[in-house]
Design an enzyme around this catalytic site. Structure first.
Site, short mmCIF file in Angstrom:
data_model
loop_
_atom_site.label_atom_id
_atom_site.label_comp_id
_atom_site.label_asym_id
_atom_site.label_seq_id
_atom_site.Cartn_x
_atom_site.Cartn_y
_atom_site.Cartn_z
N ASP A 34 0.81 -1.22 0.00
CA ASP A 34 0.00 0.00 0.00
C ASP A 34 0.84 1.26 0.00
OD1 ASP A 34 -2.37 -1.60 0.20
OD2 ASP A 34 -1.83 -1.91 2.30
N HIS A 62 -5.16 -1.66 -5.70
CA HIS A 62 -4.90 -0.24 -5.80
C HIS A 62 -6.05 0.45 -6.51
CE1 HIS A 62 -1.91 -2.48 -8.39
NE2 HIS A 62 -3.00 -2.34 -9.11
P1 IMP Z 1 -2.05 -13.02 2.23
O1 IMP Z 1 -1.14 -12.44 1.21
O2 IMP Z 1 -3.52 -12.86 1.91
O3 IMP Z 1 -1.71 -14.43 2.60
O4 IMP Z 1 -1.88 -12.18 3.59
C1 IMP Z 1 -0.67 -12.19 4.34
C2 IMP Z 1 -0.37 -10.81 4.91
O5 IMP Z 1 0.08 -9.95 3.89
C3 IMP Z 1 -1.60 -10.12 5.52
O6 IMP Z 1 -1.20 -9.36 6.64
C4 IMP Z 1 -2.07 -9.20 4.40
O7 IMP Z 1 -2.81 -8.11 4.88
C5 IMP Z 1 -0.74 -8.78 3.81
N1 IMP Z 1 -0.81 -8.37 2.41
C6 IMP Z 1 -0.81 -9.17 1.33
N2 IMP Z 1 -0.82 -8.45 0.22
C7 IMP Z 1 -0.83 -7.16 0.57
C8 IMP Z 1 -0.83 -5.92 -0.16
O8 IMP Z 1 -0.82 -5.88 -1.39
N3 IMP Z 1 -0.86 -4.79 0.60
C9 IMP Z 1 -0.83 -4.81 1.95
N4 IMP Z 1 -0.82 -5.94 2.67
C10 IMP Z 1 -0.82 -7.10 2.00
#
Ligand code: IMP
Length: 446
Positions: A34, A62
């Site tokens: 982000d 985004h």
């Molecule tokens: P997952 O990628 O859904 O397995 O989530 C694992 C961690 O990464 C969590 O804390 C999500 O919120 C974070 N996360 C994954 N992709 C993003 C992103 O694009 N932006 C911010 N946080 C992310």
């Protein structure tokens, strides 16, 4: 300028293609995601660019604000609205239904989109979303705070070699066989899943297969297309999904995503060598945010956090969750900038930060720490030390417009001080600065 034979023996001019003109850019985030990468990709891309995403899935997100309204992208890179061609690489995990929705959203606005999807990219299914939730439940107080979009389990499937690839969507029989195999292997993780019922599983398989009618025509070996494009000297932009501190190896494990996110993952996720990239741009938000669990040394709490969160609209594009927010953390940015071997920085959301009366920057963790990840993961204790600076006030639309038309010299002095202090602390130049939400509010700094 030098000429060398390429693999086929043809003489090519390498210096013009790879050294004199910065044709191939890699843009990635240096924090916890982000950072506003999308806005920077959108800024540097034009109608001649080939835009490539190479990792992650709908866990990214985004928003691009244009005069046609707001577009929310999870799978497509942000610059898709103006690029010549968009490529979704083999390193991605793709939910085909979400993809169709994003593509249709663009077509509906009569905007053109030339898209290529890697036949080797992985398919996220409902089964994987069920498993993601079940794993999170089982973790109890060790939960990661995943987006529940099935990202981790889909990567697990890929590496256990049972995964469904995009090319498999063309065959109903293959989908059914693989779904049944996955269900068999993962029985305990699917104990609360409706897909234990065969009828439901068959319905899912048919739905997945039906996406081929729409998606199939865009599917190819994207690495070949990309290699040819490199050969032709095309302008290319690779956009990394997720922040560097969410990298599965170098991030705040286990509070990370399930793929590599640092610059090297561009090679395995697209088939194009990092050596072909001319410029790596590391995107940094002027403060820090993070969604989900995990260490965050400069985190703000209470009213201070609430006020920054509201000013910055810090609510997840993907899950709507309020993001945790805090001050800029230089030890982490220096670490990420080395890991990615970045050439320059882009800084976003300076308008949001400026409205703070006093701004803090974490310059160190107190004592000499050989690796900031150790400090974050408990081997050493992170005790942030800050310097303080003055804010530059809220920028009205007229002021933003003026700055954009006159360029970096007309940036408020206090903002310049902040930007130049960060440059000094990180040891890298900031070449792009974003000072507002709308598309045209990004400026180049010499
Ligand atoms: P997952 O990628 O859904 O397995 O989530 C694992 C961690 O990464 C969590 O804390 C999500 O919120 C974070 N996360 C994954 N992709 C993003 C992103 O694009 N932006 C911010 N946080 C992310």
């Amino acid at each position: 300028m030098s000429s060398i034979p390429d693999l086929s023996g043809k003489i090519i001019n390498i210096s013009l293609r790879y050294h004199e003109v910065p044709m191939i850019k890699l843009i990635l985030g240096l924090q916890f995601g982000d950072e506003g990468k999308g806005k920077i990709t959108d800024f540097v891309s034009d109608e001649k660019s080939i835009l490539v995403r190479y990792n992650g899935g709908t866990n990214a997100g985004h928003t691009v604000v244009t005069d046609r309204g707001k577009f929310k992208f999870h799978l497509l890179p942000a610059g898709s609205l103006r690029a010549k061609t968009v490529v979704l690489g083999n390193g991605m995990v793709i939910d085909p239904f979400a993809l169709i929705e994003e593509i249709k959203g663009i077509i509906k606005e009569n905007l053109r989109l030339d898209i290529r999807i890697s036949s080797a990219a992985s398919v996220v299914t409902d089964l994987h979303k069920n498993i993601d939730r079940e794993q999170e439940n089982l973790r109890g107080d060790m939960k990661i705070g995943t987006t529940s979009h099935g990202i981790g389990p889909t990567y697990e499937e890929k590496y256990s070699r049972n995964g469904i690839r995009i090319s498999d969507l063309s065959s109903l029989e293959t989908i059914i066989r693989k779904l049944r195999l996955i269900r068999e292997i993962r029985q305990s993780e699917l104990r609360n899943s409706p897909y234990l019922e065969d009828e439901k599983l068959l319905e899912l398989a048919k739905n997945l297969h039906s996406t081929w009618d729409f998606i199939g025509k865009f599917v190819c070996r994207t690495e070949t297309f990309l290699m040819d494009s490199v050969e032709k000297g095309e302008k290319m932009i690779f956009e990394g999904g997720h922040g560097s501190l969410l990298d599965i190896d170098f991030g705040t494990y286990p509070y990370v995503t399930s793929s590599n996110t640092i610059s090297g993952s561009m090679h395995t996720g697209s088939g194009i060598s990092l050596r072909k990239v001319n410029t790596i741009i590391g995107v940094v938000k002027s403060y820090t945010s993070r969604v989900g669990e995990g260490p965050f040394p400069t985190e703000l709490h209470g009213n201070e956090a609430e006020s920054l969160r509201t000013a910055g609209g810090e609510y997840g594009t993907t899950t709507g969750r309020p993001r945790r927010v805090g001050w800029l953390d230089i030890p982490l940015i220096r670490y990420a900038s080395s890991l990615n071997d970045i050439d320059e920085l882009a800084m976003t959301k300076l308008d949001v930060l400026g409205s703070r009366k006093t701004i803090k920057i974490c310059t160190s963790y107190g004592k000499k720490i050989n690796n900031p990840m150790n400090a974050l993961l408990g081997a050493e204790t992170a005790e942030p030390e800050y310097i303080e600076m003055d804010g530059w006030g809220t920028l009205g639309n007229d002021e933003i417009e003026k700055i954009v038309s006159k360029g970096y010299d007309s940036v408020p002095e206090k903002m310049k001080e902040y930007i130049e202090t960060v440059e000094r602390l990180v040891g890298k130049k900031i070449s792009i600065v974003s000072i507002g939400q709308i598309r045209g509010s990004t400026i180049l700094k010499k």
